[in-house]
Design an enzyme around this catalytic site. Structure first.
Site, PDB file in Angstrom:
ATOM      1  N   CYS A 125      48.953 -20.402 150.025  1.00  0.00           N
ATOM      2  CA  CYS A 125      48.925 -19.430 148.928  1.00  0.00           C
ATOM      3  C   CYS A 125      48.147 -19.951 147.736  1.00  0.00           C
ATOM      4  CB  CYS A 125      50.342 -19.077 148.501  1.00  0.00           C
ATOM      5  SG  CYS A 125      51.260 -20.484 147.895  1.00  0.00           S
ATOM      6  N   CYS A 166      49.034 -13.423 145.200  1.00  0.00           N
ATOM      7  CA  CYS A 166      49.546 -14.788 145.013  1.00  0.00           C
ATOM      8  C   CYS A 166      49.113 -15.346 143.651  1.00  0.00           C
ATOM      9  CB  CYS A 166      49.045 -15.714 146.119  1.00  0.00           C
ATOM     10  SG  CYS A 166      49.837 -15.500 147.726  1.00  0.00           S
TER      11      CYS A 166
HETATM   12  S1  SF4 Z   1      53.306 -14.457 149.284  1.00  0.00           S
HETATM   13 FE1  SF4 Z   1      51.646 -14.004 147.869  1.00  0.00          FE
HETATM   14  S2  SF4 Z   1      50.822 -12.026 148.647  1.00  0.00           S
HETATM   15 FE2  SF4 Z   1      52.869 -12.225 149.510  1.00  0.00          FE
HETATM   16  S3  SF4 Z   1      54.201 -11.122 148.038  1.00  0.00           S
HETATM   17 FE3  SF4 Z   1      54.232 -13.338 147.539  1.00  0.00          FE
HETATM   18  S4  SF4 Z   1      52.723 -13.556 145.949  1.00  0.00           S
HETATM   19 FE4  SF4 Z   1      52.288 -11.579 146.964  1.00  0.00          FE
END
Ligand code: SF4
Length: 252
Positions: A240, A132
């Site tokens: 997130c 994230c």
């Molecule tokens: S929500 Fe966060 S962990 Fe999941 S793919 Fe998107 S950026 Fe990556």
């Protein structure tokens, strides 16, 4: 619908299923419009952060309807559903205010995936937050760099963690407007249904909350609104970082 019902067998579309205005919907809408007008007048430069979920398409629609000088941005993480990318393309064509797309630094994504793998987010909360950080937080920082305020689709009803969301949060250096903070899910869909607002096709597949494809699933009736986000983690970890205050963030 029971928890075991296969959502794909149900045919009703999201507006038919969810549209149900509160008794004071018109008053809520008037307050939301006034709040957005105040944001544009007193907090420029201000921008809307859109995930292209139901709440955000409502806010974008109001901004355009009132001809407010509030540009929109979308974090295109490189892991969004095809349905979300399709709505992004349509929104960029239809919106009278500009819609800017922010993407992660490609080299950082490539290195992270090469080191940790495509499915790193499922292995630990730290790895999920690292993903994230690269795909969302760093692009968000760029999107907000010169902004005095930003606008989100947070609603108190969405989760226990959001139960106290204020309409305006001025506790951080950059003001945060949450113009739908007191709207219900039924209010959101009443607005979409009655104004013919374009929306994310994932909502017809029982995705109430829109996020990255690896981290978002459909929910069943009776599940919490955000049960489809990071469903393998504890409830307390389910943000997130976009909507976590600086003084609440864990050290990197
Ligand atoms: S929500 Fe966060 S962990 Fe999941 S793919 Fe998107 S950026 Fe990556």
């Amino acid at each position: 619908m029971t928890a075991s019902t296969d959502a794909s067998t149900l045919q009703a579309r999201a507006p038919q299923l969810h549209a149900h205005a509160s008794a004071d919907f018109n008053a809520k809408l008037a307050r939301t419009q006034a709040l957005l007008q105040r944001a544009a007048a007193d907090f420029a430069p201000v921008t809307q952060a859109s995930s292209l979920g139901a709440e955000d398409v409502v806010i974008t629609h109001i901004i355009n309807a009132l001809a407010l000088d509030i540009p929109i941005f979308v974090l295109e993480t490189g892991a969004l559903h095809a349905e979300t990318l399709a709505l992004l393309a349509r929104t960029r064509v239809a919106s009278r205010v500009p819609v800017t797309v922010y993407r992660p630094v490609q080299e950082a994504v490539v290195q992270f995936v090469a080191r940790e793998g495509q499915d790193a987010m499922y292995r630990s909360i730290d790895l999920r937050k690292a993903c994230c950080g690269i795909r969302k937080m760093e692009p968000l920082a760029r999107a907000l760099a010169d902004q005095k305020a930003w606008i989100t689709g947070l609603r108190r009803e969405q989760s226990a963690a959001r139960a106290e969301v204020p309409a305006i949060d001025t506790t951080e250096a950059r003001a945060k407007f949450n113009p739908l903070s007191d709207w219900t899910w039924g209010d959101v869909w009443h607005y979409i249904a009655t104004r013919g607002v374009d929306y994310n096709a994932l909502h017809d597949q029982f995705y109430p909350s829109i996020g990255c494809a690896p981290c978002t699933r459909a929910i069943s009736l009776g599940e919490e609104f955000r049960a489809g986000r990071w469903w393998w983690e504890d409830e307390a970890a389910k943000e997130c970082g976009l909507h976590v205050k600086h003084n609440e963030r864990a050290p990197a």
